[in-house]
Structures are given as C-alpha cells and as structure tokens.
Design an enzyme around this catalytic site. Structure first.
Site, mmCIF file in Angstrom:
data_model
loop_
_atom_site.group_PDB
_atom_site.id
_atom_site.type_symbol
_atom_site.label_atom_id
_atom_site.label_comp_id
_atom_site.label_asym_id
_atom_site.label_seq_id
_atom_site.Cartn_x
_atom_site.Cartn_y
_atom_site.Cartn_z
ATOM 1 N N CYS A 1 30.906 -25.963 12.837
ATOM 2 C CA CYS A 1 31.250 -26.899 11.769
ATOM 3 C C CYS A 1 32.555 -27.590 12.122
ATOM 4 C CB CYS A 1 31.373 -26.155 10.443
ATOM 5 S SG CYS A 1 31.980 -27.181 9.084
ATOM 6 N N CYS B 1 38.202 -27.316 5.903
ATOM 7 C CA CYS B 1 37.515 -26.447 4.936
ATOM 8 C C CYS B 1 37.278 -25.099 5.601
ATOM 9 C CB CYS B 1 36.187 -27.059 4.501
ATOM 10 S SG CYS B 1 35.213 -25.980 3.405
ATOM 11 N N CYS C 1 33.686 -21.076 4.492
ATOM 12 C CA CYS C 1 32.722 -20.231 5.201
ATOM 13 C C CYS C 1 33.477 -19.365 6.204
ATOM 14 C CB CYS C 1 31.674 -21.091 5.898
ATOM 15 S SG CYS C 1 30.624 -22.033 4.779
ATOM 16 N N CYS D 1 28.602 -31.652 5.068
ATOM 17 C CA CYS D 1 28.625 -30.187 5.092
ATOM 18 C C CYS D 1 27.271 -29.626 5.535
ATOM 19 C CB CYS D 1 28.980 -29.659 3.706
ATOM 20 S SG CYS D 1 28.870 -27.863 3.543
ATOM 21 N N GLN E 1 19.600 -18.919 -8.195
ATOM 22 C CA GLN E 1 20.039 -18.406 -6.899
ATOM 23 C C GLN E 1 20.291 -19.550 -5.924
ATOM 24 O OE1 GLN E 1 20.895 -15.420 -6.304
ATOM 25 N NE2 GLN E 1 19.689 -13.975 -7.513
ATOM 26 N N GLU F 1 19.345 -12.155 -21.630
ATOM 27 C CA GLU F 1 20.343 -12.970 -20.930
ATOM 28 C C GLU F 1 21.328 -13.539 -21.952
ATOM 29 O OE1 GLU F 1 22.713 -15.176 -18.782
ATOM 30 O OE2 GLU F 1 21.239 -13.862 -17.808
ATOM 31 N N CYS G 1 24.680 -8.601 -6.008
ATOM 32 C CA CYS G 1 25.395 -9.515 -5.113
ATOM 33 C C CYS G 1 26.731 -8.918 -4.692
ATOM 34 C CB CYS G 1 25.597 -10.878 -5.780
ATOM 35 S SG CYS G 1 26.568 -10.820 -7.305
#
Length: 388
Positions: free
Chosen positions: A3, A11, A14, A87, A211, A272, A347
């Site tokens: 990248c 940036c 990541c 990106c 997701q 929820e 997660c």
C-alpha cells in the site's frame, strides 16, 4: 499486499500491511489457540482465509479539504484531510464511487467540516456495497442546512452513480469523535440495501451494523448453520442478533432438517439493542415468510435473566461486541441446564477467553478462526460449546 499510503506514512491503520498474508493468518490462528488452550478445545478447524484486498463492504471516510478540492479518507494529526480514494482494502465499487462523490460534494457545495475551526457541514461519507454491487451512500452533516442542495442535485448523482440505490443525510450536530448522529433522512425511494448472503437476504437500514467482510460473513453464517445440524434444536436464541445474520440462517435451516425452508429450522428469537437493526431484521424475516422467527429490541442479558424456565432454549447463539458477554450473562448460561449448546462468535478472543473461564460447565468442542479483517491484528473466532 502493498500500500503506497502505508509506505508513505499517510495512513497506518492497517498495522500488518506488507506482511505476507500466510504469516498474518498463521499468527491469528496461533493467538486464538494460545488464548483458548486452557479450555481444551476439542477440535480446531483450519482458519478461513479472506482475500487480502478489496474486502471491505463498508467505507467510513472523513471528508476534509475544501468544497472545490475535497479529500475523502482520514484526517492527519493536525486535522488536515488525507485523501485515500485508492485504498486497496475498500471494494472496487467504493473506489469507483469516490471520485463521483467528490465531484458531487463540489456540485452541491457541501463544505467539508473543519474540526479545528468547528466550521463547515460535511463530516463523513459512509458507503456500503452489497454483494450485488448496489450502494448505500450516507452524507454525515453538521445540520440540515445542506439537505435541500443534496436533494436538488441528487438526480445528477444518481445519473452518474446509478448503483447508488439508497442515499441518506445523517445529522450529527455535536462536535465529538463519533461517526454518525441519531437523525437519518432517507432521500431516495428505496430505504434499505439488500445484502444477499448464501440463501438469505438481509435488508440493511442506514444505521444497522453489518459484518465488514461479505465473503467471510457468508462463510461464518454458513458454518454456524452447519454446526447445529447435528444438534437439531427445536428452539434457539440469537443474542446480540444485529440485523439477523445468524438468526435468519438458523431459522431457514437450509434444508438441514429435511423440510421446507420455514419448517426446516428451529424457532428462533433474536434480541438486539439497536431499534434500527431490529427493524432491518424484521423486514428480512417478513420478506422470507419465516413464521418461527421473531426479533425483539432489548438488552441480551436482561432478556435472558427475565426468561421463565420453560422458555429457555436448547441452543443460545451469542455474537457480542468486543467486550464480550460479561459476567451476568456468562453466569446465567453456566447455571442454565436447559441450554445444552452455546454458539459463541467473537471479534475479541481475549474477552471470549474471559467469558469461557466463567462457564466451566460448557466445553468448547469445536473452534475456527475467520479472518474478517486482513492486514490488521483483528479476527473473528467461532466456538461451539457443549454442556458437560
């Protein structure tokens, strides 16, 4: 994956960018196995790999620069816009849409919000792409002042970006570090974005969570349905149900129980806190005519603790936020003998391990890592728990 933004230091979101993907995946698997080792997982399945790039179905971009030269990306340490329209982890549909949206910002005179000066209107662009290539475009504004201009020029945007099926204005008047406000104005006739995963269609409303990685989400839901085939519960709860991904897949059954779609799965209740997510899930349930499935807005823990003993299901699915299910719900699951199985999708493997420690009566018989977030240290891990 390489990248240019990362290499130039523009940036660094990541954190694993540039590392071989096989090494990333192996480290995530090692980390998950290490955290769950004290609980004696019966079987670790091979991790589910993602594509290295183009995987994000939702782009949450800060708008900076000027009305005639807007940036779409992030802000630097000084509050100046950093343009990230190319990106590589965003979908190709996002990258194709960004230049069109930048031109629209200038056309509609949507002045980017200046964080330091607290002036301007347009704060963020939130763009979601469906598996069919359709887009939901949300303009996050400081006030309703620009809405009339967006409406006026919307036909031009839709002509240049015909796959933009849902366009909204979200109003965020407060000066604080949040992505969106409570008020949402839908500006198109179509109000939801259909997300077709496996044999299930979910209708995504603007403020509903979905997701991030469509391919991995599809694999996760299909695997969950496959894992419960041997259990064949008559009743199940999906706590933290979101827009209903797990619940819809379990309720349809996919032929797992040998009957027609509506009769082939268990009776499922989804719980929820987000009213928007529940509205999305209810629309999907109604569209699929799933009469043994229902959704309810409420707190997962309070719902479970208030349930009468004869309403407790054989299977409970939990898909909590990063903090995990917490001590109270873990204690309830531990003590509820009627719950023979728990399907836990996490997660955050660290909070998962903490929750498992509070539920020693539930043994992890199977686990699998799903790489929902390539190029980062984050991942999803799903565990099937069985009462000892």
């Amino acid at each position: 994956m390489d990248c240019g933004y990362f290499d130039a230091g523009r940036c660094t979101s990541c954190a694993l960018m540039g590392r071989p993907y096989e090494a990333q995946l192996a480290e995530k698997q090692r980390h998950a196995e290490e955290l769950l080792a004290p609980f004696g997982v019966g079987e670790w399945l091979a991790p589910v790999a993602s594509g290295e790039r183009d995987y994000r179905n939702k782009a949450k971009m800060v708008v900076g620069g000027t009305v005639d030269a807007p940036t779409i990306g992030i802000l630097d340490a000084d509050g100046h816009g950093v343009d990230l329209q190319a990106c590589g982890i965003c979908s190709p549909g996002h990258r194709a849409a960004f230049p069109v949206l930048a031109r629209f910002i200038s056309l509609a005179r949507l002045t980017p919000y200046d964080v330091g000066a607290r002036r301007g209107e347009l704060k963020h662009l939130i763009v979601t792409e469906s598996p069919d290539g359709e887009l939901m475009v949300r303009f996050v504004l400081r006030s309703t002042e620009p809405v009339a201009r967006i409406r006026k020029h919307l036909p031009a945007l839709l002509a240049e970006l015909p796959n933009a099926k849902v366009v909204t204005a979200n109003i965020l008047p407060e000066h604080k570090a949040v992505l969106e406000g409570a008020e949402e104005l839908v500006l198109t006739e179509q109000q939801t974005l259909p997300m077709r995963l496996n044999d299930v269609t979910m209708h995504l409303r603007p403020q509903s969570f979905f997701q991030t990685n469509t391919a991995i989400a599809s694999a996760l839901y299909a695997e969950a349905r496959d894992w419960i085939r041997g259990i064949a519960p008559d009743r199940a709860w999906d706590l933290y149900s979101g827009v209903g991904g797990f619940a819809l897949h379990l309720a349809t059954g996919g032929g797992a129980y040998g009957g027609p779609m509506d009769a082939s799965g268990p009776a499922v209740t989804g719980i929820e806190t987000s009213v928007e997510a529940v509205a999305s899930a209810e629309l999907s349930r109604s569209d699929a005519a799933l009469h043994r499935l229902r959704f309810e807005a409420g707190d997962a823990t309070e719902f479970a603790l208030a349930a009468p003993a004869d309403a407790v299901p054989e299977l409970v699915v939990v898909n909590p936020p990063r903090r995990g299910i917490g001590a109270r719900l873990a204690a309830w699951l531990e003590a509820s003998d009627g719950v023979s199985h728990v399907l836990y999708s996490s997660c955050n493997a660290a909070s998962l391990a903490k929750d498992l420690a509070a539920m020693p009566a539930l043994r992890p018989v199977r686990a699998r890592v799903f790489d929902m977030f390539p190029q980062t240290t984050h991942f999803e891990v799903m565990v099937l728990l069985e009462r000892r």
